[in-house]
Design a protein around this motif. Sequence first.
Motif, mmCIF file in Angstrom:
data_model
loop_
_atom_site.group_PDB
_atom_site.id
_atom_site.type_symbol
_atom_site.label_atom_id
_atom_site.label_comp_id
_atom_site.label_asym_id
_atom_site.label_seq_id
_atom_site.Cartn_x
_atom_site.Cartn_y
_atom_site.Cartn_z
ATOM 1 N N SER A 35 0.759 -0.719 0.206
ATOM 2 C CA SER A 35 -0.054 -0.218 0.268
ATOM 3 C C SER A 35 0.404 0.826 -0.134
ATOM 4 O O SER A 35 2.275 1.174 -0.291
ATOM 5 N N ALA A 36 0.227 2.082 0.381
ATOM 6 C CA ALA A 36 0.605 3.784 0.277
ATOM 7 C C ALA A 36 0.851 3.578 1.772
ATOM 8 O O ALA A 36 0.523 3.040 2.386
ATOM 9 N N SER A 37 1.095 5.509 2.059
ATOM 10 C CA SER A 37 1.076 5.186 3.426
ATOM 11 C C SER A 37 -0.019 5.086 3.947
ATOM 12 O O SER A 37 -1.563 5.522 3.638
ATOM 13 N N HIS A 38 0.471 5.333 5.499
ATOM 14 C CA HIS A 38 -1.215 5.525 6.162
ATOM 15 C C HIS A 38 -1.752 6.684 6.991
ATOM 16 O O HIS A 38 -2.369 6.239 7.927
ATOM 17 N N GLY A 39 -0.939 7.792 6.532
ATOM 18 C CA GLY A 39 -0.807 9.039 7.416
ATOM 19 C C GLY A 39 -2.451 9.142 7.455
ATOM 20 O O GLY A 39 -2.764 9.992 8.773
ATOM 21 N N ARG A 66 8.393 9.085 7.436
ATOM 22 C CA ARG A 66 7.445 8.714 9.053
ATOM 23 C C ARG A 66 7.070 10.147 9.678
ATOM 24 O O ARG A 66 5.903 10.112 10.002
ATOM 25 N N GLU A 67 8.098 10.782 9.994
ATOM 26 C CA GLU A 67 7.898 11.779 11.190
ATOM 27 C C GLU A 67 6.650 13.138 10.062
ATOM 28 O O GLU A 67 5.813 13.451 11.033
ATOM 29 N N ARG A 68 6.824 13.623 8.410
ATOM 30 C CA ARG A 68 6.122 14.018 7.891
ATOM 31 C C ARG A 68 5.147 13.777 7.607
ATOM 32 O O ARG A 68 3.185 14.156 8.280
ATOM 33 N N ASP A 69 3.972 12.614 8.003
ATOM 34 C CA ASP A 69 3.320 11.975 7.922
ATOM 35 C C ASP A 69 3.153 10.530 8.568
ATOM 36 O O ASP A 69 3.339 9.429 8.343
ATOM 37 N N PRO A 70 3.214 10.843 9.793
ATOM 38 C CA PRO A 70 2.835 9.621 10.984
ATOM 39 C C PRO A 70 1.402 8.448 10.388
ATOM 40 O O PRO A 70 0.407 8.834 10.517
ATOM 41 N N SER A 71 2.267 7.098 10.478
ATOM 42 C CA SER A 71 0.337 6.506 10.400
ATOM 43 C C SER A 71 -0.016 6.033 11.733
ATOM 44 O O SER A 71 0.102 6.652 12.401
ATOM 45 N N ARG A 72 -1.046 6.678 10.806
ATOM 46 C CA ARG A 72 -2.420 6.353 11.938
ATOM 47 C C ARG A 72 -2.214 4.410 12.562
ATOM 48 O O ARG A 72 -2.900 3.788 10.930
ATOM 49 N N GLU A 80 4.013 -6.358 14.240
ATOM 50 C CA GLU A 80 5.554 -5.583 14.355
ATOM 51 C C GLU A 80 6.007 -4.622 13.375
ATOM 52 O O GLU A 80 5.707 -5.166 12.127
ATOM 53 N N VAL A 81 6.385 -3.622 13.642
ATOM 54 C CA VAL A 81 7.029 -2.682 12.438
ATOM 55 C C VAL A 81 8.978 -2.382 12.230
ATOM 56 O O VAL A 81 9.227 -2.359 13.455
ATOM 57 N N ILE A 82 8.756 -2.916 10.992
ATOM 58 C CA ILE A 82 10.520 -2.474 10.441
ATOM 59 C C ILE A 82 10.011 -1.084 10.129
ATOM 60 O O ILE A 82 9.813 -0.603 8.757
ATOM 61 N N ASP A 83 11.610 -0.481 10.096
ATOM 62 C CA ASP A 83 11.987 1.047 9.224
ATOM 63 C C ASP A 83 13.192 0.938 9.263
ATOM 64 O O ASP A 83 14.159 0.540 10.126
ATOM 65 N N ASN A 84 14.134 2.223 8.950
ATOM 66 C CA ASN A 84 14.997 2.037 9.663
ATOM 67 C C ASN A 84 15.332 4.046 9.778
ATOM 68 O O ASN A 84 15.009 4.729 8.733
ATOM 69 N N ASP A 85 16.879 4.523 10.006
ATOM 70 C CA ASP A 85 16.696 5.685 9.940
ATOM 71 C C ASP A 85 18.449 6.147 9.024
ATOM 72 O O ASP A 85 18.961 6.744 8.750
ATOM 73 N N ILE A 86 19.279 4.809 8.542
ATOM 74 C CA ILE A 86 19.976 4.588 7.235
ATOM 75 C C ILE A 86 20.301 5.687 6.140
ATOM 76 O O ILE A 86 19.188 5.935 6.165
ATOM 77 N N GLY A 87 21.264 7.032 6.561
ATOM 78 C CA GLY A 87 20.953 7.438 4.984
ATOM 79 C C GLY A 87 20.549 9.287 4.673
ATOM 80 O O GLY A 87 20.379 8.908 4.231
ATOM 81 N N GLU A 88 19.986 9.075 6.550
ATOM 82 C CA GLU A 88 18.995 10.644 6.789
ATOM 83 C C GLU A 88 19.671 11.654 6.630
ATOM 84 O O GLU A 88 19.334 12.925 6.182
ATOM 85 N N GLU A 89 21.423 12.327 6.967
ATOM 86 C CA GLU A 89 22.117 12.659 5.963
ATOM 87 C C GLU A 89 22.662 13.034 4.801
ATOM 88 O O GLU A 89 22.833 14.382 4.204
ATOM 89 N N GLU A 90 21.362 12.183 3.919
ATOM 90 C CA GLU A 90 21.728 12.018 2.746
ATOM 91 C C GLU A 90 20.808 13.313 2.060
ATOM 92 O O GLU A 90 19.298 12.994 2.867
ATOM 93 N N GLU A 91 20.800 13.972 1.762
ATOM 94 C CA GLU A 91 20.010 14.061 0.723
ATOM 95 C C GLU A 91 18.289 13.433 -0.082
ATOM 96 O O GLU A 91 18.620 12.393 -0.878
ATOM 97 N N ASP A 92 17.169 14.001 0.413
ATOM 98 C CA ASP A 92 16.240 13.461 -0.528
ATOM 99 C C ASP A 92 16.510 13.329 -2.096
ATOM 100 O O ASP A 92 16.041 14.236 -2.210
#
Length: 258
Positions: A35-39, A66-72, A80-92
Amino acid sequence: MDRRLALEGVENFRDFGGYPTAGGRRLKSRRLYRSASHGRATESDLTAIAALEIAVVVDLRRKQERERDPSRRHFGFAAEVIDNDIGEEEEDSWIAHVSRSDLSEASFRAYMFGYYKEAPFNARMVDLYARYFDVLARIEGPVLIHCAAGKDRTGILAALTHHLAGVHRDDMMADYLLTNDEERIARRLPQMIEYIAEIAGREPPAAAVRVGMGVDAAYLETALAAMDERFGGVETYLAKALGVDSARRAAIEARLLD
């Protein structure tokens, strides 16, 4: 088989199981969702999702997304929720494209080809994809994968699942192209134009935004060809990049194939 779950605020929600596989077997239905996001999920959506009894959610979005559009989540949510913050210093890369391109149809298409060529090897995606296949080998309940639009990051991972399970390439591609739902695109188009205009400081042409909202078989073929080029095949990519060895593959097949 009706794959789509018609929800009010969660787009592109569908079952990507149920396809025949090599050797006369079949990928189970009601075990794999995308699916798409659940925000923007409504209460009705949450009730429908709760009924699926999803055991694991793999959120392929970046931390900022995830912070801009938090899941409801529905009441009693315990997956169980799987995510990560790897590469957050990189430009989107999407934000960079929208900010700097001429916002033409050609620029959006070029961005998509470039994205699909590199995404399977991005450290953040490799980690998430590998953890997803680990989940498939050890969890009995249904698994949901999603990103922001449920089409690119999610589309590659669904295709890898189909490849591993032995789903025919035609069925894999047909499932991927289900994202091109004209009703969905038309409904969301004004919001996407507004969103891109806020980032770019100018309004993009509707035709260009449509390119960005849809998928093309050539995009997925680009990702698969890149795996062939770098690893000598999708099988080797699954094994060496994502850790899907023979034991893990056997466990996934035992869980997901009828």
